[in-house]
Write an enzyme that holds these catalytic residues in place. Structure first.
Site, PDB file in Angstrom:
ATOM      1  N   LYS A   1       1.813 -10.626   5.002  1.00 17.03           N
ATOM      2  CA  LYS A   1       2.115 -11.011   6.393  1.00 17.03           C
ATOM      3  C   LYS A   1       0.952 -11.790   7.006  1.00 17.03           C
ATOM      4  CE  LYS A   1       2.822  -6.775   7.811  1.00 17.03           C
ATOM      5  NZ  LYS A   1       2.659  -6.128   6.503  1.00 17.03           N
ATOM      6  N   THR A   2      -0.239 -11.220   6.893  1.00 21.40           N
ATOM      7  CA  THR A   2      -1.397 -11.875   7.505  1.00 21.40           C
ATOM      8  C   THR A   2      -1.657 -13.209   6.813  1.00 21.40           C
ATOM      9  OG1 THR A   2      -2.299  -9.723   8.059  1.00 21.40           O
ATOM     10  CG2 THR A   2      -3.836 -11.562   8.099  1.00 21.40           C
TER      11      THR A   2
ATOM     12  N   ASP B   1      -0.212 -11.157  15.033  1.00 17.17           N
ATOM     13  CA  ASP B   1      -0.274 -10.251  13.867  1.00 17.17           C
ATOM     14  C   ASP B   1      -0.211  -8.793  14.374  1.00 17.17           C
ATOM     15  OD1 ASP B   1      -0.478  -9.440  11.254  1.00 17.17           O
ATOM     16  OD2 ASP B   1      -2.587  -9.981  10.980  1.00 17.17           O
ATOM     17  N   GLU B   2       0.179  -7.877  13.511  1.00 16.92           N
ATOM     18  CA  GLU B   2       0.225  -6.440  13.851  1.00 16.92           C
ATOM     19  C   GLU B   2       1.023  -6.194  15.141  1.00 16.92           C
ATOM     20  OE1 GLU B   2      -1.112  -4.165  11.859  1.00 16.92           O
ATOM     21  OE2 GLU B   2      -2.785  -5.110  10.787  1.00 16.92           O
TER      22      GLU B   2
ATOM     23  N   GLN C   1       3.824   0.853  10.129  1.00 16.29           N
ATOM     24  CA  GLN C   1       2.372   0.921  10.348  1.00 16.29           C
ATOM     25  C   GLN C   1       2.019   1.014  11.825  1.00 16.29           C
ATOM     26  OE1 GLN C   1      -0.253  -1.403   7.639  1.00 16.29           O
ATOM     27  NE2 GLN C   1       1.649  -2.405   7.037  1.00 16.29           N
TER      28      GLN C   1
ATOM     29  N   ARG D   1      -3.957   0.803   1.573  1.00 19.80           N
ATOM     30  CA  ARG D   1      -5.201   0.002   1.572  1.00 19.80           C
ATOM     31  C   ARG D   1      -5.708  -0.193   0.148  1.00 19.80           C
ATOM     32  NH1 ARG D   1      -3.969  -2.535   5.148  1.00 19.80           N
ATOM     33  NH2 ARG D   1      -2.089  -1.300   5.026  1.00 19.80           N
TER      34      ARG D   1
HETATM   35  P1  ATP Z   1      -0.943  -5.228   5.940  1.00 17.11           P
HETATM   36  O1  ATP Z   1       0.443  -4.762   6.277  1.00 17.11           O
HETATM   37  O2  ATP Z   1      -1.737  -4.155   5.288  1.00 17.11           O
HETATM   38  O3  ATP Z   1      -1.622  -5.920   7.069  1.00 17.11           O
HETATM   39  P2  ATP Z   1      -0.211  -7.794   4.913  1.00 17.11           P
HETATM   40  O4  ATP Z   1       1.264  -7.793   4.779  1.00 17.11           O
HETATM   41  O5  ATP Z   1      -0.796  -8.479   6.063  1.00 17.11           O
HETATM   42  O6  ATP Z   1      -0.752  -6.320   4.767  1.00 17.11           O
HETATM   43  P3  ATP Z   1      -1.967  -9.454   3.376  1.00 17.11           P
HETATM   44  O7  ATP Z   1      -3.221  -8.769   3.726  1.00 17.11           O
HETATM   45  O8  ATP Z   1      -1.657 -10.756   3.967  1.00 17.11           O
HETATM   46  O9  ATP Z   1      -0.764  -8.434   3.550  1.00 17.11           O
HETATM   47  O10 ATP Z   1      -1.878  -9.634   1.796  1.00 17.11           O
HETATM   48  C1  ATP Z   1      -2.176  -8.578   0.909  1.00 17.11           C
HETATM   49  C2  ATP Z   1      -2.877  -9.111  -0.336  1.00 17.11           C
HETATM   50  O11 ATP Z   1      -1.956  -9.840  -1.133  1.00 17.11           O
HETATM   51  C3  ATP Z   1      -3.980 -10.087   0.001  1.00 17.11           C
HETATM   52  O12 ATP Z   1      -5.029  -9.900  -0.916  1.00 17.11           O
HETATM   53  C4  ATP Z   1      -3.338 -11.428  -0.187  1.00 17.11           C
HETATM   54  O13 ATP Z   1      -4.271 -12.433  -0.484  1.00 17.11           O
HETATM   55  C5  ATP Z   1      -2.417 -11.164  -1.368  1.00 17.11           C
HETATM   56  N1  ATP Z   1      -1.251 -12.057  -1.418  1.00 17.11           N
HETATM   57  C6  ATP Z   1      -0.358 -12.262  -0.454  1.00 17.11           C
HETATM   58  N2  ATP Z   1       0.588 -13.136  -0.856  1.00 17.11           N
HETATM   59  C7  ATP Z   1       0.278 -13.490  -2.112  1.00 17.11           C
HETATM   60  C8  ATP Z   1       0.860 -14.360  -3.104  1.00 17.11           C
HETATM   61  N3  ATP Z   1       1.969 -15.059  -2.868  1.00 17.11           N
HETATM   62  N4  ATP Z   1       0.255 -14.462  -4.290  1.00 17.11           N
HETATM   63  C9  ATP Z   1      -0.865 -13.763  -4.551  1.00 17.11           C
HETATM   64  N5  ATP Z   1      -1.461 -12.927  -3.701  1.00 17.11           N
HETATM   65  C10 ATP Z   1      -0.899 -12.792  -2.489  1.00 17.11           C
HETATM   66 MG    MG Z   2      -2.017  -7.783   7.653  1.00 18.17          MG
END
Ligand code: ATP
Ligand code: MG
Length: 721
Positions: free
Chosen positions: A35-36, A220-221, A251, A603
């Site tokens: 997402k981020t 975000d969040e 979350q 995490r």
């Molecule tokens: P949270 O809910 O904990 O905030 P999130 O959904 O924001 O998580 P991110 O932190 O953006 O998730 O991504 C999680 C991990 O996965 C990061 O290390 C990111 O670089 C990696 N990632 C995301 N998309 C891809 C992709 N398409 N290919 C490889 N790695 C990815």
């Molecule tokens: Mg995130």
């Protein structure tokens, strides 16, 4: 135009979000699904492909650190500066808005922010000035009331009390407090948001200006936004703006602070054209960790429902460690971190997460003992915390009256009417006569150099210290500390505050008693108190790793939101700790606590350890906790319990014991596990654990009266019996 670096490597759904036409979107997805990352790449995409100026973009994150990282990542992707892009937290952005338009917002140019401690103090003064009994009308409660109303967008005059007497009083406090703030140009945190919202309502031309400017608003969040934050965004985003919000209902962990997860639904109603995108692939964690976290969160009802899968292999099973007590738990964790480091990994890739701040103390000590650098993320180390420093200052001045720093710190904490003016007189006297503050104060009292009121306040302080000193002289260290924090009024001062922050302070002070009780004086030439104070002083100060040093990360589960680490430890996963005691008593909060567990577990990228202790010393007393219900919710094939191979056997908590971890052998000490021993000071007990070898050998003894204690064999002079 080359956009490959912006969408390369993304999955279809992620690409759909990043490269979508200009529109409003909700990205709803579980932890670690990108997402981020999608939000960051979307910003870069808008600039590169849609030619949107950074000036037209507003991005909202949950912490200032996250905002800085986001800006860096966009700059890396585009190789250009995006200084003109507004990016920050809701509070940061509201503050910026108010600085720019202070006059329109009805504020003086030099308005100042009132942090929560200052706010509390001011409200306390007002409650007093209104001649309300603080016991019946706790200032902390007034603070929650006022901030809560502000978060709802309500001014005092908007509150309808329906004749409710109690509400009438709170309303009056709110009104008086606000008048005082307005007169002095002070703005509290909740006021930042409320005023920024009112600014839109009162100044439509200004709102129009920003609506025209911020064509793209990205948040975000989003699951942790509150009412006023939502209302602010809602006004800003009119028909021509595009909102992209990303979030995960699973979350949402700030409900206790007014966050409304319902805002996700509200957004879909208010922006009916918004396109919803669900990301379902997790890129962060191993299959096992993901399966375990998904299974735990399924126990909550009222979820929007998401499925999350990973291409990653199952990886290692989660390891559960059932420790004897919190010391054993810390030692186990540090042992695993040492293994990890010796395998060529970085310390910074490991994180220890805990439910409450006070838990850090034992972990910090275990890390220090092994000389492993650590950093408390988003907070202070145990011995640097304000309440701990206050309590230590009492002990310091009891130990040594000439300690000026301690004198300064506590002469008016808790408040006892020693004003700045009289303190300045004492300082001056001390300077002129080259004596310490204590000596200056006592001499000035003798010579009657202090004015009436000041004299009696200072006298009260001097007497209090002497009295505590007399009373505690012969007591064991932990009782000395216990008496000092009680008789000084410190504990009471923090206890009379309500609210999470004050609760954490009380827990920390209580933890100090435990620290004293566990303290093992290895410097026989010093009294226990002197030795403990130098220990505390050495532990604060230089030991926290500096910014660039490789260091283990310690933080609360709340602070860990949005972050990720290859190696994660969740410590203290016991009933009464996590879920916390308050939660088990308040029915509505259990689901939020489970979401916090989901946040913690997700995490971890490669390896997750979950630890709990059978007994934990809280406020110097052993408490028995059973393993957390959340542990039981993890599928059996995802988790394995380990034990150290030299421990006295005991029933496994969940019957999942399978592996052993090597520790140093207990050689040549002449003692054995399970042996009865006696100690000159602590009495009789049984050896339950050990570590180290030779001079460094330590044993854990479960004393009949005192509970468990670790002792250095070289100093403890234990006798077999
Ligand atoms: P949270 O809910 O904990 O905030 P999130 O959904 O924001 O998580 P991110 O932190 O953006 O998730 O991504 C999680 C991990 O996965 C990061 O290390 C990111 O670089 C990696 N990632 C995301 N998309 C891809 C992709 N398409 N290919 C490889 N790695 C990815
Ligand atoms: Mg995130």
């Amino acid at each position: 135009m080359d956009i490959t670096n912006l969408i390369d490597g993304l999955n279809d759904k992620q690409r759909e979000a990043v490269a979508a036409p200009e529109q409003s979107m909700l990205v709803l997805a579980g932890a670690g699904s990108g997402k981020t990352r999608v939000l960051v790449q979307r910003i870069a995409y808008l600039m590169q492909v849609e030619n949107i100026s950074p000036h037209s973009i507003l991005a909202v994150t949950f912490t200032n650190k996250a905002a800085a990282e986001m800006r860096n990542r966009v700059e890396d992707l585009l190789q250009t500066s995006v200084q003109s892009m507004w990016i920050g937290t809701f509070h940061g952005l509201a503050h910026r808005m108010l600085r720019l338009h202070y006059a329109d917002a009805g504020l003086p140019e030099g308005f100042q922010i009132l942090d929560s401690d200052d706010q509390h103090r001011l409200i306390k003064r007002i409650v007093k000035a209104m001649e309300l009994d603080e016991k019946k009308w706790p200032p902390k409660q007034a603070m929650w009331y006022i901030n809560g109303k502000k978060d709802e967008g309500l001014r005092a005059q908007h509150i309808e009390t329906y004749g409710n007497q109690q509400e009438e009083v709170w309303k009056k406090v709110y009104q008086t407090y606000q008048q005082t703030c307005d007169r002095s140009g002070l703005v509290d945190f909740a006021e930042l948001l409320l005023r920024a919202h009112e600014l839109w309502l009162k100044q439509p031309q200004l709102l129009k200006h920003y609506q025209n400017r911020f064509k793209h608003i990205l948040v975000d969040e989003f699951q942790d936004t509150n009412n006023i934050q939502y209302a602010w965004l809602r006004l800003l985003a009119d028909a021509d703006n595009h909102m992209m919000i990303v979030g995960d209902d699973d979350q949402s962990i700030y409900g206790w602070r007014g966050a409304k997860v319902e805002n996700l639904q509200r957004f879909l109603t208010d922006f009916p054209d918004a396109h919803t995108i669900r990301l379902e692939q997790n890129y962060r964690s191993t299959g096992t960790i993901l399966k375990a976290a998904n299974t735990v969160i399924k126990n909550n009802s009222d979820r929007l429902g998401k499925s999350l899968w990973t291409q990653a292999s199952d990886g290692e099973t989660i390891t559960e460690y059932a420790a004897f007590n919190e010391l054993d738990e810390a030692r186990f964790i540090v042992g695993r971190i040492k293994d990890w480091f010796s395998q060529g990994n970085k310390l910074a890739e490991s994180a220890i997460l805990y439910r409450s701040n006070a838990q850090s103390r034992v972990l910090e000590e275990a890390l220090l003992m092994e000389k492993i650098a650590y950093r408390i993320y988003g907070g202070l180390r145990f011995f640097d915390r304000q309440e701990i420093k206050d309590a230590l200052a009492y002990l310091r001045i009891i130990n040594n009256r000439q300690d000026d720093a301690a004198f300064e710190r506590i002469v008016n904490t808790p408040t006892r009417g020693v004003g700045n003016k009289s303190l300045e007189q004492i300082r001056q006297f001390a300077r002129q006569h080259s004596v310490t503050l204590w000596d200056a104060a006592t001499e000035m009292l003798e010579k009657q150099l202090l004015a009436g009121r000041a004299a009696s306040s200072i006298k009260g302080f001097v007497q209090l210290i002497s009295q505590i000193d007399n009373e505690i002289d012969d007591l064991p260290l932990y009782q000395q500390a216990d008496a000092a924090i009680k008789k000084s009024g410190l504990l009471q001062m923090y206890q009379s505050d309500k609210g999470e922050k004050a609760q954490a302070k009380v827990e920390n002070i209580e933890e100090l008693i435990t620290a004293c009780r566990q303290f093992d004086n290895t410097e026989p030439e010093l009294t226990d108190l002197s030795a403990f104070l130098s220990h505390a002083a050495l532990e604060s100060g230089e030991n926290q790793a500096d910014k660039h040093q490789d260091a283990v990360q310690l933080m609360t589960l709340h602070t860990a939101k949005g972050l990720e680490f290859p190696l994660v430890f969740m410590a203290g996963v016991e009933e009464g700790m996590f879920p916390s005691l308050q939660t088990t008593e308040e029915s509505g909060r259990m689901e939020e606590e489970r979401r916090l567990c989901y946040v913690g577990m997700t995490r971890a990228k490669q390896k997750l350890y979950i630890t709990h202790a059978e007994t934990r010393r809280i406020y110097g007393k052993d408490q028995y906790h059973s393993p957390s219900r959340f542990l039981q919710e993890i599928p059996a094939d995802c988790i394995e319990e380990v034990r150290l191979n030299n421990q006295v056997s005991r029933p496994s908590s969940a019957g999942r014991f399978s592996q052993t971890v090597k520790t140093e052998s207990f050689n040549e000490t002449g003692f054995s596990l399970g042996q009865s021993v006696s100690h000159a000071k602590f009495g009789r007990g049984v050896i339950t654990n050990f570590e180290g070898a030779g001079n460094q050998s330590r044993v854990e003894v479960s004393f009949d009266d005192l509970g468990s204690k670790w002792l250095m064999l070289a100093y403890a002079r234990l006798e077999a019996c």
